[in-house]
Design an enzyme around this catalytic site. Structure first.
Site, PDB file in Angstrom:
ATOM      1  N   GLY A  44       0.869  -1.234  -0.042  1.00  0.00           N
ATOM      2  CA  GLY A  44      -0.105  -0.143  -0.204  1.00  0.00           C
ATOM      3  C   GLY A  44       0.793   1.147   0.042  1.00  0.00           C
ATOM      4  CD  GLN A  49       3.671   5.686   2.660  1.00  0.00           C
ATOM      5  OE1 GLN A  49       2.425   5.295   2.016  1.00  0.00           O
ATOM      6  NE2 GLN A  49       4.515   5.197   3.162  1.00  0.00           N
ATOM      7  CB  CYS A  88       5.024   2.177   7.060  1.00  0.00           C
ATOM      8  SG  CYS A  88       4.896   3.881   6.581  1.00  0.00           S
ATOM      9  CG  LEU A  89       6.917   1.009   1.198  1.00  0.00           C
ATOM     10  CD1 LEU A  89       6.617   1.281  -0.158  1.00  0.00           C
ATOM     11  CD2 LEU A  89       8.098  -0.046   1.198  1.00  0.00           C
ATOM     12  CG  HIS A 130      -0.881   1.451   7.234  1.00  0.00           C
ATOM     13  ND1 HIS A 130       0.147   1.228   8.202  1.00  0.00           N
ATOM     14  CD2 HIS A 130      -0.064   2.362   6.466  1.00  0.00           C
ATOM     15  CE1 HIS A 130       1.495   1.711   7.919  1.00  0.00           C
ATOM     16  NE2 HIS A 130       1.423   2.338   7.004  1.00  0.00           N
ATOM     17  CD  GLU A 131      -1.017   2.747   2.641  1.00  0.00           C
ATOM     18  OE1 GLU A 131      -0.481   3.877   2.585  1.00  0.00           O
ATOM     19  OE2 GLU A 131      -0.272   1.889   3.122  1.00  0.00           O
ATOM     20  CG  HIS A 134       0.479   7.067   5.306  1.00  0.00           C
ATOM     21  ND1 HIS A 134       1.443   7.356   5.824  1.00  0.00           N
ATOM     22  CD2 HIS A 134       0.615   5.604   5.246  1.00  0.00           C
ATOM     23  CE1 HIS A 134       2.341   6.577   6.238  1.00  0.00           C
ATOM     24  NE2 HIS A 134       1.757   5.378   5.693  1.00  0.00           N
TER      25      HIS A 134
HETATM   26 NI    NI Z   1       2.840   3.553   5.867  1.00  0.00          NI
END
Ligand code: NI
Length: 162
Positions: A44, A49, A88-89, A130-131, A134
């Site tokens: 995701g 990000q 998370c990236l 989660h996304e 963000h």
């Molecule tokens: Ni993330």
């Protein structure tokens, strides 16, 4: 492909803005986001990000298709919760168990400009939550106890100094 914004960058704490219209710029952004996500081996990714503060995120969970969520809203959440390990990236090298609702109903526009709603549980439901966080300036570590969060942030900073 874009560079991924990582924890410590103030942009990750900001609220992303509604996408005003679905033009070629958005399609380009979405394609680049998929490239960036696959390169990072993520499942995701939110636009913030990659430094674009728009309310867009994408998912591609194993066994599912590519999904695009534009201007999303979670319109229902289950009372039942579960604990799943997240990463998370934007927070490389850190994983932690996070408790969230088991299932959500989300409404959003897709990349064709069509409104849809989706009931999602399991890993997809988890990634969606989660996304969506963000887009509101929230990282998964913000969902942990203060003590655990501080410990992980120390670990993260130590890893990134080395
Ligand atoms: Ni993330």
């Amino acid at each position: 492909m874009f560079e991924i914004v990582t924890m410590g960058d103030e942009r990750l704490k900001r609220h992303s803005a509604l996408v005003p219209d679905f033009d070629n710029g958005i399609n380009y952004l979405i394609r680049e986001m998929f490239d960036t996500m696959y390169t990072g081996k993520g499942i995701g990714l939110a636009a913030v990000q990659v430094g674009k503060l728009y309310r867009i995120f994408i998912t591609h969970v194993s066994g599912d298709k590519q999904r695009v969520f534009i201007n999303p809203d979670i319109i229902n959440t289950s009372v039942e919760q579960d604990k799943i390990e997240e990463g998370c990236l934007s927070v490389p090298g850190i994983n932690a168990d996070v408790i969230r609702p088991e299932e959500v109903t989300i409404q959003a526009w897709n990349d064709k400009g069509k409104l849809f709603s989706l009931d999602a549980g399991g890993l997809l439901g988890r990634v969606i939550q989660h996304e969506l966080d963000h887009l509101n300036g929230i990282l998964f570590v913000d969902r942990l106890s203060q003590k655990k969060k501080e410990r992980l942030i120390k670990l993260y900073e130590r890893q990134n100094r080395e």
